[in-house]
Enzyme design. Sequence first.
Site, PDB file in Angstrom:
ATOM      1  N   MET A  86      -8.962   7.991   0.707  1.00  0.00           N
ATOM      2  CA  MET A  86      -9.687   8.352   1.932  1.00  0.00           C
ATOM      3  C   MET A  86     -10.261   9.754   1.806  1.00  0.00           C
ATOM      4  SD  MET A  86      -7.062   6.945   4.789  1.00  0.00           S
ATOM      5  CE  MET A  86      -6.324   5.317   4.671  1.00  0.00           C
ATOM      6  N   GLY A  95       0.142   1.214   9.676  1.00  0.00           N
ATOM      7  CA  GLY A  95       0.967   0.933  10.851  1.00  0.00           C
ATOM      8  C   GLY A  95       0.201   0.553  12.102  1.00  0.00           C
ATOM      9  N   HIS A 116      -8.653   0.958  -3.293  1.00  0.00           N
ATOM     10  CA  HIS A 116      -9.475   0.727  -2.104  1.00  0.00           C
ATOM     11  C   HIS A 116     -10.110   2.059  -1.716  1.00  0.00           C
ATOM     12  CE1 HIS A 116      -9.444  -0.524   2.458  1.00  0.00           C
ATOM     13  NE2 HIS A 116     -10.660  -0.377   1.964  1.00  0.00           N
ATOM     14  N   HIS A 125      -1.485  -1.333  -4.057  1.00  0.00           N
ATOM     15  CA  HIS A 125      -2.729  -1.003  -3.347  1.00  0.00           C
ATOM     16  C   HIS A 125      -2.795   0.508  -3.139  1.00  0.00           C
ATOM     17  CE1 HIS A 125      -6.038  -2.147  -0.569  1.00  0.00           C
ATOM     18  NE2 HIS A 125      -5.600  -1.163   0.205  1.00  0.00           N
ATOM     19  N   ASP A 150      -6.398  -6.603   4.876  1.00  0.00           N
ATOM     20  CA  ASP A 150      -5.781  -5.275   4.851  1.00  0.00           C
ATOM     21  C   ASP A 150      -5.693  -4.717   6.260  1.00  0.00           C
ATOM     22  OD1 ASP A 150      -4.905  -2.782   4.166  1.00  0.00           O
ATOM     23  OD2 ASP A 150      -6.701  -2.184   3.062  1.00  0.00           O
ATOM     24  N   SER A 194       0.845  -1.199   0.000  1.00  0.00           N
ATOM     25  CA  SER A 194       0.000   0.000   0.000  1.00  0.00           C
ATOM     26  C   SER A 194       0.877   1.244   0.000  1.00  0.00           C
ATOM     27  CB  SER A 194      -0.880   0.015   1.252  1.00  0.00           C
ATOM     28  OG  SER A 194      -1.403   1.316   1.421  1.00  0.00           O
ATOM     29  N   MET A 196     -11.127  -5.933   6.200  1.00  0.00           N
ATOM     30  CA  MET A 196     -10.245  -5.035   6.961  1.00  0.00           C
ATOM     31  C   MET A 196      -9.878  -5.710   8.280  1.00  0.00           C
ATOM     32  SD  MET A 196      -9.644  -2.182   5.289  1.00  0.00           S
ATOM     33  CE  MET A 196      -8.604  -1.645   6.630  1.00  0.00           C
ATOM     34  N   MET A 213     -12.109   4.282   0.522  1.00  0.00           N
ATOM     35  CA  MET A 213     -12.653   4.461   1.869  1.00  0.00           C
ATOM     36  C   MET A 213     -13.332   5.822   1.896  1.00  0.00           C
ATOM     37  SD  MET A 213      -9.441   2.846   3.867  1.00  0.00           S
ATOM     38  CE  MET A 213      -8.458   3.038   2.395  1.00  0.00           C
ATOM     39  N   ASP A 224      -4.895   3.481  -1.427  1.00  0.00           N
ATOM     40  CA  ASP A 224      -5.891   3.790  -0.404  1.00  0.00           C
ATOM     41  C   ASP A 224      -6.439   5.192  -0.587  1.00  0.00           C
ATOM     42  OD1 ASP A 224      -6.027   1.483   1.350  1.00  0.00           O
ATOM     43  OD2 ASP A 224      -3.920   1.896   1.808  1.00  0.00           O
TER      44      ASP A 224
END
Length: 219
Positions: free
Chosen positions: A38, A146, A67, A34, A176, A9, A138, A69, A36
């Site tokens: 957001m 992290g 992905h 990947h 993930d 990611s 998830m 979100m 992400d």
Amino acid sequence: MKDCIIAPSVLSANFSNMAAAAADINASGAQWVHLDVMDGKFVPNLTFGPKMAQDLRPLSPLIFDVHLMVYEPEALIGEFARAGADYITFHTEAAVHSHRLLQSIHSLGKKAGISIVPSTPVSLIEELLPFVDLVLVMTVNPGFGGQTIIPECLEKVKKLKMLREKGNWPFLLSVDGGINETTASRAREAGVDVMVAGAAFFNAPDKSALVRRLKGHEA
Ligand code: DX5
Ligand code: ZN
């Protein structure tokens, strides 16, 4: 057993040097990238939009695993499809008409994925399983890289694997959040096909060795 696909990611990459992140992923033996996305509302963090995928696209031959979100994911799928996404995954918690959205993603010629956060049961997406190419479970609460894995979420992978066998459906199972050298074996045992790794990948001094270890090979 088939090898897992590793999907680093870029959330944990240095955003001022994404070209280097793409080069690191390309050279590591990982098969997917990947991305992400957001919105600061569905999750308490903001990242990037389709332009990031578009700018990275010429820098990588790998599968782009987007992905989302975000609330109202339907507003973004067209742009991500044009930007070169291969898989577009959204959260069922953020969409009213998940089935329609899966159809829209397919009509754009892309693979469609559905994702659930740790508090969402598998039963909420059971009716969608015949229509998906990917289920992303998830294993942390989404929003940040992290974090520590919530191992109980892997039970959902086992449940989904059973349902997949029963229904004879072809979707891939992805996890993930909190995947690293220590937790990967539990994810593999649960039966995942794809492992997303952010912090573990970008903090690893030897990324190829990390990818081999995540797959369960000797480093
Ligand atoms: C979290 C994101 C993840 C994140 C995983 O909300 O969906 O893809 O990058 O990061 P790690 O592997 O660091 O837990
Ligand atoms: Zn993700």
